[in-house]
Design a protein around this motif. Structure first.
Motif, PDB file in Angstrom:
ATOM      1  N   CYS A 161       2.949  35.031  38.602  1.00 55.40           N
ATOM      2  CA  CYS A 161       1.496  35.071  38.787  1.00 55.40           C
ATOM      3  C   CYS A 161       1.068  33.835  39.577  1.00 55.40           C
ATOM      4  CB  CYS A 161       0.813  35.084  37.421  1.00 55.40           C
ATOM      5  SG  CYS A 161      -0.972  34.866  37.434  1.00 55.40           S
ATOM      6  N   HIS A 162       0.023  33.983  40.392  1.00 56.98           N
ATOM      7  CA  HIS A 162      -0.475  32.823  41.122  1.00 56.98           C
ATOM      8  C   HIS A 162      -0.925  31.755  40.139  1.00 56.98           C
ATOM      9  CE1 HIS A 162      -2.815  30.332  43.881  1.00 56.98           C
ATOM     10  NE2 HIS A 162      -2.098  30.889  44.840  1.00 56.98           N
ATOM     11  N   PRO A 215      -2.957  44.884  44.661  1.00 59.60           N
ATOM     12  CA  PRO A 215      -1.517  44.620  44.808  1.00 59.60           C
ATOM     13  C   PRO A 215      -1.143  43.206  44.363  1.00 59.60           C
ATOM     14  CG  PRO A 215      -2.382  45.700  46.762  1.00 59.60           C
ATOM     15  CD  PRO A 215      -3.571  45.291  45.938  1.00 59.60           C
ATOM     16  N   GLY A 216       0.139  43.058  44.007  1.00 65.99           N
ATOM     17  CA  GLY A 216       0.579  41.835  43.368  1.00 65.99           C
ATOM     18  C   GLY A 216       0.731  40.641  44.278  1.00 65.99           C
ATOM     19  N   ASN A 217       0.476  39.469  43.723  1.00 69.01           N
ATOM     20  CA  ASN A 217       0.788  38.182  44.333  1.00 69.01           C
ATOM     21  C   ASN A 217       1.553  37.381  43.277  1.00 69.01           C
ATOM     22  OD1 ASN A 217       0.902  35.641  45.503  1.00 69.01           O
ATOM     23  ND2 ASN A 217      -1.276  35.215  45.270  1.00 69.01           N
ATOM     24  N   GLY A 385       2.654  46.150  49.267  1.00 70.24           N
ATOM     25  CA  GLY A 385       1.425  45.591  49.813  1.00 70.24           C
ATOM     26  C   GLY A 385       1.364  44.087  49.637  1.00 70.24           C
ATOM     27  N   GLY A 386       0.219  43.518  50.002  1.00 71.41           N
ATOM     28  CA  GLY A 386       0.052  42.064  49.922  1.00 71.41           C
ATOM     29  C   GLY A 386       0.588  41.362  51.148  1.00 71.41           C
ATOM     30  N   PHE A 387       0.636  40.030  51.061  1.00 69.44           N
ATOM     31  CA  PHE A 387       1.030  39.200  52.200  1.00 69.44           C
ATOM     32  C   PHE A 387       2.440  38.641  52.074  1.00 69.44           C
ATOM     33  CE2 PHE A 387      -3.472  37.451  53.400  1.00 69.44           C
ATOM     34  CZ  PHE A 387      -3.877  38.744  53.676  1.00 69.44           C
ATOM     35  N   TYR A 388       3.107  38.857  50.937  1.00 67.72           N
ATOM     36  CA  TYR A 388       4.252  38.008  50.628  1.00 67.72           C
ATOM     37  C   TYR A 388       5.540  38.778  50.347  1.00 67.72           C
ATOM     38  CZ  TYR A 388       0.041  35.397  49.514  1.00 67.72           C
ATOM     39  OH  TYR A 388      -1.207  34.851  49.566  1.00 67.72           O
TER      40      TYR A 388
END
Length: 470
Positions: A161-162, A215-217, A385-388
């Motif tokens: 989790c962030h 979506p997850g980060n 999805g997401g950026f990572y």
């Protein structure tokens, strides 16, 4: 609260950048790279994504109104800027706005949510604009957490989790209750694990809320409609408030992946769920395809809250006067972009459409995943999805032992090696939480393709030399 592991990495990266700038060779070390590739941030523009022309033109005209009378800007840009200034007190972006945000912009957000959710109504009075989604999350946590309670208030959070949300929870005097996402199932959220986490909290704290990132980060997992419904049923059964971080909703590109908002799923489930489950949904201009992190603007939509609580939330948001006006305008431009027939539409459609953004992101991820999966010592589940990318490091006992001797977490040690050997700055998985005995790195997948190739080569070289250089 504690200093992040990333801090030492960022400091060393700045030193190396300065050495490269001055062409300084320290300790006889000659580097084979000429620049540091920074993929540690969730920052689109830092990663090379260009600002959208339409957005920046409207903002420029709002900051400098004489541009509204200039033919150098398209007519719809000037009209939009004039409309935005008309909603500002004194016709200036330098004025305060209403506590919840500019009324016209809130209505625009409400219409955006309604379109997104297939016509399900969204009430403007349930929407609050703030200086970024984390600011909104912090405010709602203030409502949920009783710092003087015994036992302490608990909030279920995903692992990984962030770190920002976890720090906010503990900073308020509450307890984080971790539930582990399943790496073996592409970081899926499992209700059985939520039940385990809730059982683990007995005698420790009183859980009142469940925090979900979809979506997850940093994982990139996108929940299916069925998964969302299962979590809603669980929250209803256990009496938990749902905190749903949906800031990556515009970044869903995986095969067979689809974003379904929690509010939509809740409404479609019907009674008793649709009228009883309390929900806060968060979004921002930072993590969509606008990528305007520096403008600091986001919103929260609240569902099924008691009117008395809503009055208290109004007071709570009032303590911050108002969120940045330029950020509010960016929210309006994100939720109501140029339409066919507008002068700005051809250029916007060519470089700024969501479809093109997702295609570019998907192509980058496919390239990354293909290479990572073929590198020894690394693995990465499919990302929806997401950026990572959140990549698993299969480190040798020798590397793990060396990292402990240096007082570093093993994945922090790897990130430092990757920085020194390959000029790539990533974030260690220990910043986000991970199962004991597992190690990861997270990096932004939005970088330019040329940098992507350099980064993957550096990771490959670091894996290859890890044991010989420790």
């Amino acid at each position: 609260m504690k200093q992040l592991e990333y801090g030492a990495l960022a400091s060393r990266a700045n030193q190396i950048k300065e050495e490269l700038r001055k062409s300084v060779i320290q300790s006889g070390v000659r580097r084979h790279y000429k620049e540091v590739i920074d993929v540690s941030w969730g920052d689109s523009h830092r990663a090379g994504v260009k600002p959208l022309t339409f957005v920046r033109q409207v903002l420029a005209a709002c900051v400098y109104p004489p541009l509204i009378n200039s033919n150098n800007l398209p007519l719809d840009v000037r009209q939009r800027a004039q409309k935005q200034l008309g909603t500002c007190a004194g016709g200036s972006v330098g004025s305060y706005t209403e506590t919840a945000g500019v009324s016209e912009i809130i209505h625009s957000i409400s219409e955006f949510i309604k379109r997104r959710d297939g016509g399900i109504p969204s009430q403007p009075e349930n929407i609050y604009i703030s200086a970024g989604s984390q600011w909104s999350i912090g405010n709602i946590l203030h409502v949920l957490v009783n710092s003087e309670a015994s036992p302490k208030t608990g909030v279920l959070i995903p692992v990984p989790c962030h770190i920002t949300t976890a720090v906010s929870i503990t900073g308020l005097g509450a307890v984080t209750v971790p539930y582990y996402l399943s790496e073996e199932q592409a970081w899926a959220l499992q209700v059985e694990e939520l039940q385990r986490a809730l059982e683990s909290a007995k005698g420790v704290c009183n859980p009142v809320a469940l925090y979900v990132i979809n979506p997850g980060n940093p994982t990139g997992y996108v929940q299916s409609r069925k998964s969302v419904q299962e979590v809603i049923r669980f929250a209803s059964e256990k009496g938990l408030f749902l905190l749903v971080d949906e800031v990556y909703q515009d970044s869903v590109y995986g095969e067979n992946s689809e974003f379904v908002s929690y509010k939509r799923a809740l409404s479609e489930m019907g009674p008793p769920f649709s009228g009883t489950v309390e929900l806060a949904s968060f979004h921002s201009v930072s993590k969509g395809f606008l990528g305007e992190c520096g403008l600091r603007s986001g919103y929260v939509e609240l569902v099924n809250l008691d009117p008395a609580v809503m009055n208290y939330i109004q007071t709570l948001f009032s303590k911050d006067s108002s969120s940045p006006v330029l950020g509010q305008i960016a929210l309006d431009l994100m939720t109501d972009p140029p339409k066919p027939g507008d002068p700005s539409y051809p250029l916007y459609n060519q470089v700024g459409t969501l479809e093109l953004y997702l295609l570019r992101t998907s192509q980058h991820y496919v390239a990354i995943h293909k290479v990572v999966e073929n590198l020894p010592g690394l693995s990465c589940p499919p990302i929806g999805g997401g950026f990572y990318a959140f990549v698993r490091l299969h480190l040798t006992p020798k590397s793990i032992q060396k990292s402990k001797e240096l007082g570093l977490q093993p994945d922090t040690f790897y990130c430092m090696k990757l920085l020194e050997e390959g000029g790539v700055l990533t974030t260690p998985g220990c910043e986000y939480g991970q199962k004991e005995g597992t190690y990861h790195i997270r990096y932004n997948t939005q970088i330019e393709y040329s940098d992507l190739r350099k980064m993957l080569l550096s990771i490959h070289l670091t894996v290859a030399v890890m044991d010989t250089r420790v």
